[in-house]
Structure formats: structure tokens, C-alpha cells
Design a protein around this motif. Structure first.
Motif, PDB file in Angstrom:
ATOM      1  N   ASP A   5      42.822  42.182  44.551  1.00  0.00           N
ATOM      2  CA  ASP A   5      44.197  41.887  44.916  1.00  0.00           C
ATOM      3  C   ASP A   5      44.248  40.849  46.045  1.00  0.00           C
ATOM      4  O   ASP A   5      45.112  39.974  46.050  1.00  0.00           O
ATOM      5  CB  ASP A   5      44.924  43.173  45.317  1.00  0.00           C
ATOM      6  CG  ASP A   5      46.419  43.061  45.139  1.00  0.00           C
ATOM      7  OD1 ASP A   5      46.857  42.533  44.095  1.00  0.00           O
ATOM      8  OD2 ASP A   5      47.160  43.493  46.042  1.00  0.00           O
ATOM      9  N   LYS A   6      43.316  40.939  46.986  1.00  0.00           N
ATOM     10  CA  LYS A   6      43.271  39.974  48.093  1.00  0.00           C
ATOM     11  C   LYS A   6      43.014  38.557  47.577  1.00  0.00           C
ATOM     12  O   LYS A   6      43.628  37.598  48.040  1.00  0.00           O
ATOM     13  CB  LYS A   6      42.182  40.355  49.106  1.00  0.00           C
ATOM     14  CG  LYS A   6      42.664  41.251  50.185  1.00  0.00           C
ATOM     15  CD  LYS A   6      41.620  41.357  51.276  1.00  0.00           C
ATOM     16  CE  LYS A   6      42.254  42.092  52.427  1.00  0.00           C
ATOM     17  NZ  LYS A   6      41.405  42.214  53.573  1.00  0.00           N
ATOM     18  N   GLN A   9      46.224  37.221  45.962  1.00  0.00           N
ATOM     19  CA  GLN A   9      47.215  36.848  46.969  1.00  0.00           C
ATOM     20  C   GLN A   9      46.874  35.514  47.629  1.00  0.00           C
ATOM     21  O   GLN A   9      47.761  34.744  47.974  1.00  0.00           O
ATOM     22  CB  GLN A   9      47.326  37.932  48.038  1.00  0.00           C
ATOM     23  CG  GLN A   9      47.968  39.206  47.538  1.00  0.00           C
ATOM     24  CD  GLN A   9      47.903  40.333  48.555  1.00  0.00           C
ATOM     25  OE1 GLN A   9      47.451  40.160  49.688  1.00  0.00           O
ATOM     26  NE2 GLN A   9      48.339  41.517  48.144  1.00  0.00           N
ATOM     27  N   TYR A  58      52.788  37.970  38.414  1.00  0.00           N
ATOM     28  CA  TYR A  58      52.318  38.615  39.637  1.00  0.00           C
ATOM     29  C   TYR A  58      53.289  38.238  40.748  1.00  0.00           C
ATOM     30  O   TYR A  58      53.706  37.101  40.828  1.00  0.00           O
ATOM     31  CB  TYR A  58      50.898  38.115  39.969  1.00  0.00           C
ATOM     32  CG  TYR A  58      50.311  38.726  41.210  1.00  0.00           C
ATOM     33  CD1 TYR A  58      49.652  39.945  41.153  1.00  0.00           C
ATOM     34  CD2 TYR A  58      50.429  38.093  42.445  1.00  0.00           C
ATOM     35  CE1 TYR A  58      49.119  40.509  42.289  1.00  0.00           C
ATOM     36  CE2 TYR A  58      49.902  38.661  43.583  1.00  0.00           C
ATOM     37  CZ  TYR A  58      49.249  39.861  43.503  1.00  0.00           C
ATOM     38  OH  TYR A  58      48.722  40.431  44.626  1.00  0.00           O
ATOM     39  N   PRO A  59      53.722  39.117  41.584  1.00  0.00           N
ATOM     40  CA  PRO A  59      53.297  40.478  41.882  1.00  0.00           C
ATOM     41  C   PRO A  59      54.090  41.564  41.150  1.00  0.00           C
ATOM     42  O   PRO A  59      53.819  42.748  41.348  1.00  0.00           O
ATOM     43  CB  PRO A  59      53.505  40.588  43.388  1.00  0.00           C
ATOM     44  CG  PRO A  59      54.668  39.712  43.674  1.00  0.00           C
ATOM     45  CD  PRO A  59      54.559  38.585  42.673  1.00  0.00           C
ATOM     46  N   SER A  62      51.199  44.221  38.732  1.00  0.00           N
ATOM     47  CA  SER A  62      50.024  44.266  39.615  1.00  0.00           C
ATOM     48  C   SER A  62      48.737  44.062  38.819  1.00  0.00           C
ATOM     49  O   SER A  62      48.734  44.102  37.583  1.00  0.00           O
ATOM     50  CB  SER A  62      49.967  45.614  40.331  1.00  0.00           C
ATOM     51  OG  SER A  62      49.674  46.646  39.399  1.00  0.00           O
TER      52      SER A  62
END
Length: 175
Positions: A5-6, A9, A58-59, A62
Motif C-alpha cells: 500500500d505504501k 501511495q 485506487y483508493p 484498496s
């Protein structure tokens, strides 16, 4: 190596679209500048032909949800079915006869004379929609349609005894 996820982002838009793969055909595509939208997609093959299906943006969707959808679509593939065809079918099933009838009217009425348009819209709204308009497409079988259209001299007939636009709309609505 699977995405985190990082990492997702931290992805920034570039001049051209860029794809980042997670595994099992799942990837996230980052649209070019200025939007930079991040879209989940699944790449797969059916009959030797490469295909893609969108899983969401996204987001809102997820990483976990995208992986779950990928797993579901992979099961569909193992069953010998094309996920994009199955998704279209399920979306069509959720639509009512009235939804599709109105779509058909909007598409067809441009080629009609004003009198024909008024008469057809009136008959469909008075005679067909009240009876089967709220039913979903998947709940209407061909025998149901035939039974409804069989009343050639009944109240849903046009001036020549023909069922009012039912065959045209039902042909239009089948995927």
C-alpha cells in the motif's frame, strides 16, 4: 514482487501511462499528468487472446479488494468463462425491462415520424411497462415474453393486431 500500500501511495504520474504489476495479472496503471488516476486492472487470456478488465480506481478499491476481485475472476477463468462477458451479463441482469425499453425508445425514436413516436411511447408506457417493466431482464424468459405477446387481439396489441414493440425491445435487451 507484490506491491504494498505504501508503494502505491508513493506512485507519481509521469508523461506517459505506467503499469506496476502485483502478480496473477493484477496491476495498477497510473494515468499521465495532469490526472494521475490510479486504476486497477486485471490482464488475462481467453482462447489465446489477451484481455483486460477494470477492477476500480485506487483508493476507492484498496489493494486487498483488488486482490480479492482478481481471485474471483481467476476462479471464473478456471470454470472456462470469460470474466468480462460474465460481468456484462450480471450487469444486464440487474437492469429492468423498463430501463432497457426507455433506452431503446431513445435510440429508435429519432427515425420515426412524430405521430408514430407519440403512439409507440404511449402504448409502451400504458400497456407494457405496467405489466413487465419492473421485472429484471434475467427474470424474463422467452416463454414469458411469448405468453405476454400472444394476446394479439388483446389490450397490448397495436392497430394491426401486432404486439406493441415487444419483439423489438426484447431483441434489443438480450446481451
Amino acid at each position: 514482487m507484490p506491491l504494498t500500500d505504501k508503494q502505491i501511495q508513493a506512485l507519481k504520474p509521469e508523461a506517459k501511462p505506467k503499469r506496476y504489476f502485483d502478480g496473477n495479472g493484477l496491476y495498477i496503471e497510473v494515468a499521465p499528468i495532469p490526472t494521475g488516476t490510479k486504476k486497477w486492472r486485471l490482464k488475462y487470456r481467453v482462447g489465446g487472446v489477451e484481455k483486460r478488465i477494470s477492477l476500480g480506481i485506487y483508493p476507492e478499491v484498496s489493494l486487498k479488494e483488488a486482490r480479492e476481485k482478481t481471485h474471483e475472476y481467476r476462479k471464473t477463468l478456471r470454470d472456462g468463462l470469460d470474466p468480462s462477458v460474465e460481468r456484462r451479463r450480471s450487469q444486464a441482469r440487474a437492469r429492468t425491462f423498463e430501463d432497457i425499453g426507455l433506452e431503446w425508445l431513445a435510440k429508435e425514436q429519432g427515425a420515426w415520424s412524430e405521430n408514430h413516436r407519440i403512439a409507440t411511447v404511449s402504448r409502451i408506457e400504458r400497456l407494457i411497462f405496467p405489466r413487465i417493466g419492473k421485472r429484471t431482464i434475467d427474470s424474463l424468459s422467452p416463454p414469458d415474453m411469448m405468453a405476454f405477446a400472444a394476446h394479439r387481439s388483446g389490450p397490448c396489441s397495436g392497430p394491426m393486431g401486432n404486439p406493441v414493440s415487444l419483439p423489438e425491445v426484447s431483441t434489443y435487451c438480450r446481451p
